[in-house]
Every structure is written in structure tokens, then in C-alpha cells.
Design a protein around this motif. Structure first.
Motif, PDB file in Angstrom:
ATOM      1  N   SER A 177       0.863  -1.179   0.000  1.00  0.00           N
ATOM      2  CA  SER A 177       0.000   0.000   0.000  1.00  0.00           C
ATOM      3  C   SER A 177       0.901   1.231   0.000  1.00  0.00           C
ATOM      4  O   SER A 177       1.956   1.229   0.641  1.00  0.00           O
ATOM      5  N   PHE A 178       0.483   2.265  -0.735  1.00  0.00           N
ATOM      6  CA  PHE A 178       1.247   3.508  -0.788  1.00  0.00           C
ATOM      7  C   PHE A 178       0.352   4.647  -1.243  1.00  0.00           C
ATOM      8  O   PHE A 178      -0.727   4.426  -1.796  1.00  0.00           O
ATOM      9  N   THR A 179       0.804   5.867  -0.997  1.00  0.00           N
ATOM     10  CA  THR A 179       0.127   7.059  -1.512  1.00  0.00           C
ATOM     11  C   THR A 179       0.757   7.374  -2.857  1.00  0.00           C
ATOM     12  O   THR A 179       1.980   7.363  -2.989  1.00  0.00           O
TER      13      THR A 179
ATOM     14  N   GLU B 119      -3.341  13.968  -9.315  1.00  0.00           N
ATOM     15  CA  GLU B 119      -4.287  13.536  -8.289  1.00  0.00           C
ATOM     16  C   GLU B 119      -3.614  12.534  -7.353  1.00  0.00           C
ATOM     17  O   GLU B 119      -2.979  11.588  -7.792  1.00  0.00           O
ATOM     18  N   GLU B 120      -3.779  12.753  -6.031  1.00  0.00           N
ATOM     19  CA  GLU B 120      -3.176  11.875  -5.032  1.00  0.00           C
ATOM     20  C   GLU B 120      -4.226  10.920  -4.479  1.00  0.00           C
ATOM     21  O   GLU B 120      -5.358  11.322  -4.210  1.00  0.00           O
ATOM     22  N   SER B 121      -3.831   9.629  -4.317  1.00  0.00           N
ATOM     23  CA  SER B 121      -4.746   8.641  -3.748  1.00  0.00           C
ATOM     24  C   SER B 121      -3.954   7.522  -3.086  1.00  0.00           C
ATOM     25  O   SER B 121      -2.783   7.309  -3.384  1.00  0.00           O
TER      26      SER B 121
ATOM     27  N   ARG C 179      -2.240  -1.816 -13.506  1.00  0.00           N
ATOM     28  CA  ARG C 179      -1.824  -0.425 -13.701  1.00  0.00           C
ATOM     29  C   ARG C 179      -0.298  -0.353 -13.689  1.00  0.00           C
ATOM     30  O   ARG C 179       0.382  -1.202 -13.121  1.00  0.00           O
ATOM     31  N   THR C 180       0.227   0.710 -14.297  1.00  0.00           N
ATOM     32  CA  THR C 180       1.654   1.009 -14.245  1.00  0.00           C
ATOM     33  C   THR C 180       1.816   2.297 -13.456  1.00  0.00           C
ATOM     34  O   THR C 180       1.163   3.297 -13.754  1.00  0.00           O
ATOM     35  N   PHE C 181       2.697   2.257 -12.445  1.00  0.00           N
ATOM     36  CA  PHE C 181       2.944   3.403 -11.578  1.00  0.00           C
ATOM     37  C   PHE C 181       4.377   3.884 -11.762  1.00  0.00           C
ATOM     38  O   PHE C 181       5.301   3.073 -11.843  1.00  0.00           O
ATOM     39  N   ALA C 182       4.571   5.199 -11.810  1.00  0.00           N
ATOM     40  CA  ALA C 182       5.917   5.773 -11.793  1.00  0.00           C
ATOM     41  C   ALA C 182       6.399   5.714 -10.346  1.00  0.00           C
ATOM     42  O   ALA C 182       5.770   6.282  -9.453  1.00  0.00           O
ATOM     43  N   VAL C 183       7.493   5.008 -10.095  1.00  0.00           N
ATOM     44  CA  VAL C 183       7.985   4.836  -8.728  1.00  0.00           C
ATOM     45  C   VAL C 183       8.293   6.184  -8.084  1.00  0.00           C
ATOM     46  O   VAL C 183       8.047   6.379  -6.896  1.00  0.00           O
ATOM     47  N   ALA C 184       8.767   7.150  -8.869  1.00  0.00           N
ATOM     48  CA  ALA C 184       9.080   8.483  -8.330  1.00  0.00           C
ATOM     49  C   ALA C 184       7.827   9.196  -7.810  1.00  0.00           C
ATOM     50  O   ALA C 184       7.933  10.128  -7.015  1.00  0.00           O
ATOM     51  N   ASN C 185       6.642   8.761  -8.242  1.00  0.00           N
ATOM     52  CA  ASN C 185       5.392   9.400  -7.812  1.00  0.00           C
ATOM     53  C   ASN C 185       4.779   8.743  -6.586  1.00  0.00           C
ATOM     54  O   ASN C 185       3.683   9.104  -6.177  1.00  0.00           O
ATOM     55  N   ILE C 186       5.468   7.757  -6.019  1.00  0.00           N
ATOM     56  CA  ILE C 186       5.030   7.169  -4.757  1.00  0.00           C
ATOM     57  C   ILE C 186       5.531   8.095  -3.657  1.00  0.00           C
ATOM     58  O   ILE C 186       6.719   8.387  -3.576  1.00  0.00           O
ATOM     59  N   SER C 187       4.604   8.599  -2.840  1.00  0.00           N
ATOM     60  CA  SER C 187       5.016   9.530  -1.777  1.00  0.00           C
ATOM     61  C   SER C 187       4.935   8.838  -0.426  1.00  0.00           C
ATOM     62  O   SER C 187       4.095   7.975  -0.207  1.00  0.00           O
ATOM     63  N   GLY C 188       5.821   9.199   0.470  1.00  0.00           N
ATOM     64  CA  GLY C 188       5.829   8.606   1.797  1.00  0.00           C
ATOM     65  C   GLY C 188       6.339   7.188   1.791  1.00  0.00           C
ATOM     66  O   GLY C 188       7.089   6.774   0.919  1.00  0.00           O
ATOM     67  N   SER C 189       5.894   6.421   2.766  1.00  0.00           N
ATOM     68  CA  SER C 189       6.393   5.054   2.923  1.00  0.00           C
ATOM     69  C   SER C 189       5.560   4.055   2.142  1.00  0.00           C
ATOM     70  O   SER C 189       4.436   4.341   1.733  1.00  0.00           O
ATOM     71  N   ILE C 190       6.130   2.892   1.966  1.00  0.00           N
ATOM     72  CA  ILE C 190       5.456   1.773   1.313  1.00  0.00           C
ATOM     73  C   ILE C 190       5.195   0.744   2.389  1.00  0.00           C
ATOM     74  O   ILE C 190       6.107   0.325   3.095  1.00  0.00           O
ATOM     75  N   SER C 191       3.937   0.323   2.539  1.00  0.00           N
ATOM     76  CA  SER C 191       3.569  -0.623   3.591  1.00  0.00           C
ATOM     77  C   SER C 191       3.276  -1.995   3.009  1.00  0.00           C
ATOM     78  O   SER C 191       2.620  -2.116   1.981  1.00  0.00           O
TER      79      SER C 191
END
Length: 122
Positions: free
Chosen positions: A61-63, A70-72, A107-119
Motif C-alpha cells: 500500500s502507498f500514496t 491527483e493523489e490517492s 496499472r503502471t505506476f511511476a515509482v518516483a510518484n510514490i510519496s511517503g512510505s510503502i507498507s
């Protein structure tokens, strides 16, 4: 692996590269660790082989800040971390391919756009 051993193996390398190589063995056994290391490296403009790809199967899970700003919160099952580009992310970068449980699709996510920690999720 000690810093001296790493330097002997790799020649003249940066402190960041030493830290990455020090985590090499641990990350090979830890899928979340691989994603966390790449998350830390993503904004550092390091040289990456064009065919870089790692299969990673872990639920996390991550933001996330998408390409529209848009942040989610995302709950995903990862499948691959790779270096490349897409139509949404035309600049070559670290990308994460995963099944997004919130969207019910891959989905494909840009790793640089993951904010905060990864749980890690179970």
C-alpha cells in the motif's frame, strides 16, 4: 558485504551506489525491500540498463500522485519493477506494474510518484 569489498568489486563508485550494493543480498530475498530501494533511487538520476526488469510478487500500500496530479491511496499486488516509459510517462524512469485492487485492473505506476512510505499488506 563490506564497503572495501564493494569498492574492490566495482572500482570507483559513489556513496549511493555503495549503499545500494550493500543491500543487494538482503533485497534479493525481500520483494518489499527491492521496491523500497528503487523508490529511494528513483529521483537520483542514476544510470540504469535499458532492459532492467525485476519480477516482484508482494502486496503493498502507498500514496500515489498520478500523471494528472491527483493523489490517492493504492493497495496493489506487484508483478514487475522495470525501467522504461509509457504513453503517460514518456521520460524513461523506474515503473511498477501491479494489479490495483482499488481500480480492479492492472496499472503502471511511476515509482518516483510514490510519496511517503510503502507498507506491506498481508
Amino acid at each position: 558485504m563490506s564497503e572495501a569489498a564493494i569498492k574492490g568489486r566495482a572500482g570507483s563508485i559513489s556513496q549511493l551506489q555503495i549503499q545500494v550494493l550493500s543491500l543487494e543480498a538482503e533485497c534479493a530475498r525481500n520483494s518489499l525491500g527491492i521496491i523500497q530501494v528503487i523508490h529511494l533511487l528513483a529521483p537520483n538520476n542514476i544510470e540504469v540498463p535499458a532492459d532492467f526488469s525485476i519480477n516482484v510478487d508482494v502486496r503493498i500500500s502507498f500514496t500515489y500522485l498520478n500523471h494528472e496530479g491527483e493523489e490517492s491511496q493504492r493497495d496493489v499486488r506487484t508483478s514487475r519493477v522495470w525501467y522504461g516509459c509509457t504513453m503517460y510517462y514518456p521520460k524513461r524512469q523506474f515503473l511498477l506494474t501491479a494489479h490495483d485492487y482499488n481500480r480492479g485492473a492492472s496499472r503502471t505506476f511511476a515509482v518516483a510518484n510514490i510519496s511517503g512510505s510503502i507498507s506491506l499488506l498481508s
